[in-house]
Design a protein around this motif. Sequence first.
Motif, PDB file in Angstrom:
ATOM      1  N   ILE A 213       0.848  -1.200   0.000  1.00  0.00           N
ATOM      2  CA  ILE A 213       0.000   0.000   0.000  1.00  0.00           C
ATOM      3  C   ILE A 213       0.882   1.248   0.000  1.00  0.00           C
ATOM      4  CG2 ILE A 213      -1.820   1.248   1.196  1.00  0.00           C
ATOM      5  CD1 ILE A 213      -2.671  -1.464   0.039  1.00  0.00           C
ATOM      6  N   PHE A 214       1.921   1.246   0.844  1.00  0.00           N
ATOM      7  CA  PHE A 214       2.807   2.412   0.915  1.00  0.00           C
ATOM      8  C   PHE A 214       3.549   2.612  -0.408  1.00  0.00           C
ATOM      9  CE2 PHE A 214       3.094   1.246   5.659  1.00  0.00           C
ATOM     10  CZ  PHE A 214       1.970   1.986   5.934  1.00  0.00           C
ATOM     11  N   ASP A 215       3.972   1.510  -1.055  1.00  0.00           N
ATOM     12  CA  ASP A 215       4.675   1.613  -2.340  1.00  0.00           C
ATOM     13  C   ASP A 215       3.743   2.165  -3.416  1.00  0.00           C
ATOM     14  OD1 ASP A 215       6.954   0.606  -1.170  1.00  0.00           O
ATOM     15  OD2 ASP A 215       6.638  -1.447  -1.871  1.00  0.00           O
ATOM     16  N   ALA A 216       2.494   1.716  -3.395  1.00  0.00           N
ATOM     17  CA  ALA A 216       1.534   2.232  -4.375  1.00  0.00           C
ATOM     18  C   ALA A 216       1.290   3.719  -4.150  1.00  0.00           C
ATOM     19  CB  ALA A 216       0.223   1.450  -4.267  1.00  0.00           C
ATOM     20  N   ARG A 217       1.179   4.134  -2.898  1.00  0.00           N
ATOM     21  CA  ARG A 217       0.978   5.553  -2.601  1.00  0.00           C
ATOM     22  C   ARG A 217       2.164   6.381  -3.096  1.00  0.00           C
ATOM     23  NH1 ARG A 217      -1.243   5.286   3.686  1.00  0.00           N
ATOM     24  NH2 ARG A 217      -3.360   4.516   3.216  1.00  0.00           N
ATOM     25  N   ARG A 218       3.367   5.814  -3.001  1.00  0.00           N
ATOM     26  CA  ARG A 218       4.550   6.541  -3.466  1.00  0.00           C
ATOM     27  C   ARG A 218       4.489   6.751  -4.973  1.00  0.00           C
ATOM     28  NH1 ARG A 218       7.970   3.170  -1.771  1.00  0.00           N
ATOM     29  NH2 ARG A 218       7.947   3.956   0.365  1.00  0.00           N
ATOM     30  N   GLU A 219       4.068   5.732  -5.707  1.00  0.00           N
ATOM     31  CA  GLU A 219       3.949   5.876  -7.161  1.00  0.00           C
ATOM     32  C   GLU A 219       2.849   6.872  -7.531  1.00  0.00           C
ATOM     33  OE1 GLU A 219       3.498   2.210  -9.207  1.00  0.00           O
ATOM     34  OE2 GLU A 219       5.455   1.405  -8.590  1.00  0.00           O
ATOM     35  N   ILE A 220       1.747   6.826  -6.792  1.00  0.00           N
ATOM     36  CA  ILE A 220       0.630   7.737  -7.067  1.00  0.00           C
ATOM     37  C   ILE A 220       1.059   9.184  -6.832  1.00  0.00           C
ATOM     38  CG2 ILE A 220      -1.646   8.456  -6.218  1.00  0.00           C
ATOM     39  CD1 ILE A 220      -2.171   5.439  -5.689  1.00  0.00           C
ATOM     40  N   ALA A 221       1.871   9.409  -5.804  1.00  0.00           N
ATOM     41  CA  ALA A 221       2.335  10.762  -5.498  1.00  0.00           C
ATOM     42  C   ALA A 221       3.195  11.346  -6.620  1.00  0.00           C
ATOM     43  CB  ALA A 221       3.118  10.765  -4.181  1.00  0.00           C
ATOM     44  N   GLU A 222       3.797  10.469  -7.431  1.00  0.00           N
ATOM     45  CA  GLU A 222       4.695  10.929  -8.488  1.00  0.00           C
ATOM     46  C   GLU A 222       4.003  11.051  -9.838  1.00  0.00           C
ATOM     47  OE1 GLU A 222       7.779   8.037  -8.348  1.00  0.00           O
ATOM     48  OE2 GLU A 222       8.629   8.775  -6.451  1.00  0.00           O
ATOM     49  N   LEU A 223       2.691  10.784  -9.896  1.00  0.00           N
ATOM     50  CA  LEU A 223       1.975  10.890 -11.161  1.00  0.00           C
ATOM     51  C   LEU A 223       1.983  12.332 -11.671  1.00  0.00           C
ATOM     52  CD1 LEU A 223       0.954   7.963 -11.047  1.00  0.00           C
ATOM     53  CD2 LEU A 223      -1.331   8.810 -11.540  1.00  0.00           C
ATOM     54  N   HIS A 224       2.035  12.465 -12.980  1.00  0.00           N
ATOM     55  CA  HIS A 224       2.066  13.796 -13.586  1.00  0.00           C
ATOM     56  C   HIS A 224       0.666  14.382 -13.676  1.00  0.00           C
ATOM     57  CE1 HIS A 224       3.158  17.108 -16.179  1.00  0.00           C
ATOM     58  NE2 HIS A 224       2.265  16.705 -17.085  1.00  0.00           N
ATOM     59  N   VAL A 225       0.526  15.615 -13.214  1.00  0.00           N
ATOM     60  CA  VAL A 225      -0.727  16.350 -13.339  1.00  0.00           C
ATOM     61  C   VAL A 225      -0.419  17.630 -14.108  1.00  0.00           C
ATOM     62  CG1 VAL A 225      -2.698  17.371 -12.155  1.00  0.00           C
ATOM     63  CG2 VAL A 225      -1.509  15.426 -11.125  1.00  0.00           C
ATOM     64  N   ALA A 226      -0.948  17.735 -15.309  1.00  0.00           N
ATOM     65  CA  ALA A 226      -0.671  18.902 -16.151  1.00  0.00           C
ATOM     66  C   ALA A 226      -1.364  20.141 -15.591  1.00  0.00           C
ATOM     67  CB  ALA A 226      -1.133  18.634 -17.580  1.00  0.00           C
ATOM     68  N   GLU A 227      -0.816  21.302 -15.929  1.00  0.00           N
ATOM     69  CA  GLU A 227      -1.371  22.568 -15.426  1.00  0.00           C
ATOM     70  C   GLU A 227      -2.838  22.776 -15.829  1.00  0.00           C
ATOM     71  OE1 GLU A 227      -2.608  26.644 -15.216  1.00  0.00           O
ATOM     72  OE2 GLU A 227      -2.210  25.550 -17.094  1.00  0.00           O
TER      73      GLU A 227
END
Length: 326
Positions: A213-227
């Motif tokens: 769960i923690f590893d998945a949260r880390r990947e989610i935190a790094e997802l790109h969100v365009a302006e």
Amino acid sequence: MSIRDDIAALEASIGESIVGQREVIRQLMIGLLANGNLLLEGMPGLAKTRAIKAMSRHLEADFSRIQFTPDLLPSDVTGSEIYHQSESESVFRFNPGPLFANLVLADEINRAPAKVQSALLEAMEERQVTVAGTTHPMPDLFMVLATQNPIEQEGTYPLPEAQLDRFLMHILITYPSVEDEVEVIRLVRREEAAAQHRDEPKPEPLKVSQQSIFDARREIAELHVAEPVERYIADLINATRYPQQLSEDLARWLELGASPRASLALDRCGRTHAWLSGRDYVDPEDIQAVAHDVLRHRLGLSFEAQGEGISADKVIEELLSQIAVP
């Protein structure tokens, strides 16, 4: 197995115990991976508690259930200082309450008075509890899953806006289809038959580790969100505060807009939805997919809207139709 495989296996395992509620299971997964608290609402017998128990059964996590009643005390939830006396010393020691678990089921939360409901606020927002001047941190994996019944309002205490805002999502559970209800009957019949063979060895259920769960949260935190997507989120929330800029209907229906917590929740849930969909970027469709669950408990409807039978979901649909998609 990869992190995605672990999460997919967890979602599939929960689905084996819950029939006809695939969308609800996906919403539970979004709440877990987005590190938020969830409010589940539905008629009695629609598997609200069962879904939460199924999640805890397939996670390497401690599970605790608190049945909220009008006579419950805050210390029954958080724990309290207990006087211990021995030959060598006499001290007060903190005995943790049922709130100190990884997954906490707050069953029928609106049946407890405000003083007890507020005992959850610090834990939900700050991930800690203060008792007798001492702060006690919650576990790293901590999630409150509260249920409430939309009927039988006698003897209940509606959740105040300040507490509702602390829930990441408000999930509505509806009746299953006829085909799904037939499968529910068969599923429970199989479970009852299996329970009669207690001496036979049973396969161990899948257990997904907290680290996954923690590893998945880390990947989610790094997802790109365009302006432009960030701007789309901000425009949606801003429209709830100044609805007169969009349409006369929205101006009549909306009395209270969403707080900045709503923007943060849309961002977190949108990123999680994108990750579960197998993408490393957020699309406007991800925001639209989670908008109803994120916003329906954060909007204050006017008396006029309530008199016309306008629901929060109807208002959200109108907002989504009015805001330009990037």
